[in-house]
Design an enzyme around this catalytic site. Structure first.
Site, PDB file in Angstrom:
ATOM      1  N   HIS A 168      10.921 -23.857   8.438  1.00 16.81           N
ATOM      2  CA  HIS A 168       9.884 -24.566   9.196  1.00 16.81           C
ATOM      3  C   HIS A 168       8.496 -24.481   8.573  1.00 16.81           C
ATOM      4  O   HIS A 168       7.734 -25.437   8.640  1.00 16.81           O
ATOM      5  CB  HIS A 168       9.792 -24.011  10.625  1.00 16.81           C
ATOM      6  CG  HIS A 168      10.996 -24.317  11.462  1.00 16.81           C
ATOM      7  ND1 HIS A 168      10.940 -24.430  12.838  1.00 16.81           N
ATOM      8  CD2 HIS A 168      12.279 -24.540  11.131  1.00 16.81           C
ATOM      9  CE1 HIS A 168      12.144 -24.705  13.303  1.00 16.81           C
ATOM     10  NE2 HIS A 168      12.985 -24.760  12.292  1.00 16.81           N
ATOM     11  N   ARG A 171       8.258 -33.418  10.271  1.00 18.09           N
ATOM     12  CA  ARG A 171       7.337 -32.758  11.206  1.00 18.09           C
ATOM     13  C   ARG A 171       6.849 -31.416  10.656  1.00 18.09           C
ATOM     14  O   ARG A 171       5.700 -31.021  10.906  1.00 18.09           O
ATOM     15  CB  ARG A 171       7.981 -32.595  12.583  1.00 18.09           C
ATOM     16  CG  ARG A 171       9.126 -31.610  12.659  1.00 18.09           C
ATOM     17  CD  ARG A 171       9.785 -31.656  14.036  1.00 18.09           C
ATOM     18  NE  ARG A 171      10.759 -30.611  14.245  1.00 18.09           N
ATOM     19  CZ  ARG A 171      11.983 -30.582  13.726  1.00 18.09           C
ATOM     20  NH1 ARG A 171      12.380 -31.566  12.927  1.00 18.09           N
ATOM     21  NH2 ARG A 171      12.812 -29.587  14.000  1.00 18.09           N
ATOM     22  N   HIS A 172       7.692 -30.770   9.886  1.00 22.49           N
ATOM     23  CA  HIS A 172       7.276 -29.480   9.315  1.00 22.49           C
ATOM     24  C   HIS A 172       6.252 -29.694   8.201  1.00 22.49           C
ATOM     25  O   HIS A 172       5.272 -28.952   8.095  1.00 22.49           O
ATOM     26  CB  HIS A 172       8.497 -28.707   8.818  1.00 22.49           C
ATOM     27  CG  HIS A 172       9.459 -28.379   9.914  1.00 22.49           C
ATOM     28  ND1 HIS A 172       9.060 -27.771  11.082  1.00 22.49           N
ATOM     29  CD2 HIS A 172      10.800 -28.595  10.041  1.00 22.49           C
ATOM     30  CE1 HIS A 172      10.113 -27.614  11.874  1.00 22.49           C
ATOM     31  NE2 HIS A 172      11.180 -28.123  11.275  1.00 22.49           N
ATOM     32  N   ASP A 207       0.876  -1.174   0.000  1.00 18.20           N
ATOM     33  CA  ASP A 207       0.000   0.000   0.000  1.00 18.20           C
ATOM     34  C   ASP A 207       0.912   1.223   0.000  1.00 18.20           C
ATOM     35  O   ASP A 207       2.140   1.103  -0.177  1.00 18.20           O
ATOM     36  CB  ASP A 207      -0.991  -0.034   1.178  1.00 18.20           C
ATOM     37  CG  ASP A 207      -0.317   0.217   2.530  1.00 18.20           C
ATOM     38  OD1 ASP A 207       0.931   0.271   2.597  1.00 18.20           O
ATOM     39  OD2 ASP A 207      -1.046   0.358   3.536  1.00 18.20           O
ATOM     40  N   HIS A 208       0.337   2.398   0.212  1.00 15.80           N
ATOM     41  CA  HIS A 208       1.136   3.636   0.209  1.00 15.80           C
ATOM     42  C   HIS A 208       2.220   3.607   1.288  1.00 15.80           C
ATOM     43  O   HIS A 208       3.314   4.113   1.080  1.00 15.80           O
ATOM     44  CB  HIS A 208       0.224   4.852   0.415  1.00 15.80           C
ATOM     45  CG  HIS A 208      -0.619   4.764   1.653  1.00 15.80           C
ATOM     46  ND1 HIS A 208      -1.690   3.893   1.758  1.00 15.80           N
ATOM     47  CD2 HIS A 208      -0.531   5.384   2.849  1.00 15.80           C
ATOM     48  CE1 HIS A 208      -2.234   4.010   2.948  1.00 15.80           C
ATOM     49  NE2 HIS A 208      -1.558   4.903   3.638  1.00 15.80           N
ATOM     50  N   CYS A 238       3.294  -3.143   3.962  1.00 16.78           N
ATOM     51  CA  CYS A 238       2.446  -1.995   4.313  1.00 16.78           C
ATOM     52  C   CYS A 238       3.148  -1.277   5.465  1.00 16.78           C
ATOM     53  O   CYS A 238       4.335  -1.521   5.705  1.00 16.78           O
ATOM     54  CB  CYS A 238       0.999  -2.404   4.625  1.00 16.78           C
ATOM     55  SG  CYS A 238       0.755  -3.418   6.092  1.00 16.78           S
ATOM     56  N   GLY A 239       2.458  -0.411   6.167  1.00 19.88           N
ATOM     57  CA  GLY A 239       3.123   0.336   7.230  1.00 19.88           C
ATOM     58  C   GLY A 239       3.672  -0.577   8.312  1.00 19.88           C
ATOM     59  O   GLY A 239       4.836  -0.486   8.700  1.00 19.88           O
ATOM     60  N   THR A 240       2.833  -1.482   8.774  1.00 21.38           N
ATOM     61  CA  THR A 240       3.242  -2.437   9.811  1.00 21.38           C
ATOM     62  C   THR A 240       3.545  -3.824   9.251  1.00 21.38           C
ATOM     63  O   THR A 240       4.169  -4.636   9.935  1.00 21.38           O
ATOM     64  CB  THR A 240       2.106  -2.625  10.831  1.00 21.38           C
ATOM     65  OG1 THR A 240       0.953  -3.094  10.105  1.00 21.38           O
ATOM     66  CG2 THR A 240       1.784  -1.322  11.560  1.00 21.38           C
ATOM     67  N   GLY A 241       3.034  -4.126   8.085  1.00 19.38           N
ATOM     68  CA  GLY A 241       3.106  -5.476   7.523  1.00 19.38           C
ATOM     69  C   GLY A 241       1.964  -6.352   8.015  1.00 19.38           C
ATOM     70  O   GLY A 241       1.761  -7.459   7.511  1.00 19.38           O
ATOM     71  N   ILE A 242       1.208  -5.839   8.968  1.00 15.50           N
ATOM     72  CA  ILE A 242       0.166  -6.669   9.596  1.00 15.50           C
ATOM     73  C   ILE A 242      -1.082  -6.784   8.701  1.00 15.50           C
ATOM     74  O   ILE A 242      -1.531  -7.885   8.370  1.00 15.50           O
ATOM     75  CB  ILE A 242      -0.209  -6.113  10.986  1.00 15.50           C
ATOM     76  CG1 ILE A 242       0.993  -6.181  11.935  1.00 15.50           C
ATOM     77  CG2 ILE A 242      -1.378  -6.903  11.572  1.00 15.50           C
ATOM     78  CD1 ILE A 242       0.788  -5.451  13.263  1.00 15.50           C
ATOM     79  N   GLY A 243      -1.639  -5.652   8.325  1.00 17.86           N
ATOM     80  CA  GLY A 243      -2.875  -5.680   7.540  1.00 17.86           C
ATOM     81  C   GLY A 243      -2.712  -6.431   6.229  1.00 17.86           C
ATOM     82  O   GLY A 243      -3.546  -7.267   5.858  1.00 17.86           O
TER      83      GLY A 243
HETATM   84  C1  RB5 Z   1      -1.882   2.693   6.522  1.00 17.04           C
HETATM   85  O1  RB5 Z   1      -1.893   3.879   7.220  1.00 17.04           O
HETATM   86  C2  RB5 Z   1      -1.613   1.538   7.483  1.00 17.04           C
HETATM   87  O2  RB5 Z   1      -2.738   1.320   8.268  1.00 17.04           O
HETATM   88  C3  RB5 Z   1      -1.224   0.289   6.721  1.00 17.04           C
HETATM   89  O3  RB5 Z   1      -0.092   0.558   5.946  1.00 17.04           O
HETATM   90  C4  RB5 Z   1      -0.869  -0.925   7.544  1.00 17.04           C
HETATM   91  O4  RB5 Z   1       0.053  -0.624   8.542  1.00 17.04           O
HETATM   92  C5  RB5 Z   1      -2.005  -1.724   8.023  1.00 17.04           C
HETATM   93  O5  RB5 Z   1      -1.849  -2.774   8.664  1.00 17.04           O
END
Ligand code: RB5
Length: 145
Positions: free
Chosen positions: A97, A132-133, A7-8, A64-69
């Site tokens: 693994h 196992r993996h 994303d941005h 993304c910003g955190t990589g989480i979303g």
């Molecule tokens: C965008 O502001 C931010 O929410 C996105 O990049 C990401 O971190 C979401 O998980």
């Protein structure tokens, strides 16, 4: 072929990853976004997930910003094993693994120097093929939520 998506928040770091891949002569396909303008990470996590799960690309890298979303979005696609990594040990271990097929990173978490080491490790570490993996990965595939 390596599928790329961001994303941005991950756009600038993705440009660094592109430079790295080009220097190494590795082929990639960029599924967007294509500018630092605000956009929605699920679109790109999904697109890269589909590209990898369909076999069109062998691996993916999503940012993304955190990589989480973006990793949450990619992991909704059956067959995707997207691993969010912020260190080299995790990148190595998730290949050995989990046979992770997509690397996720947070551009607001890791700097470009570390990110490229993580990419290098992810792309160059083979799956261990350990019994196992294999069993545990099969168990993930079999989860019917
Ligand atoms: C965008 O502001 C931010 O929410 C996105 O990049 C990401 O971190 C979401 O998980």
């Amino acid at each position: 072929m390596i599928a790329l998506g961001s994303d941005h928040g991950g756009y600038e770091l993705k440009q660094e990853v592109i430079k790295y891949l080009e220097e190494k002569g590795l082929e990639y396909k960029d599924y967007g976004c294509y500018s630092a303008e605000s956009c929605d990470y699920p679109t790109y996590g999904h697109a890269v997930g589909k590209a990898v799960a369909s076999g069109e690309c062998e691996r993916g890298i999503i940012i993304c910003g955190t990589g989480i979303g973006i990793s949450m979005a990619a992991n909704k696609v059956p067959g995707v094993r997207a691993a969010l990594c912020g260190d080299v040990f995790s990148a190595k271990a998730t290949r050995e693994h989990n046979d992770a097929n997509i690397l996720a990173m947070g551009a607001r978490v890791v700097g470009p120097g570390l990110a490229l080491l993580i990419v290098d490790t992810f792309l160059n570490t083979p799956f261990s093929e350990g019994e196992r993996h294999i069993r545990r990965i099969g168990m993930i595939e079999d989860i019917d939520a």
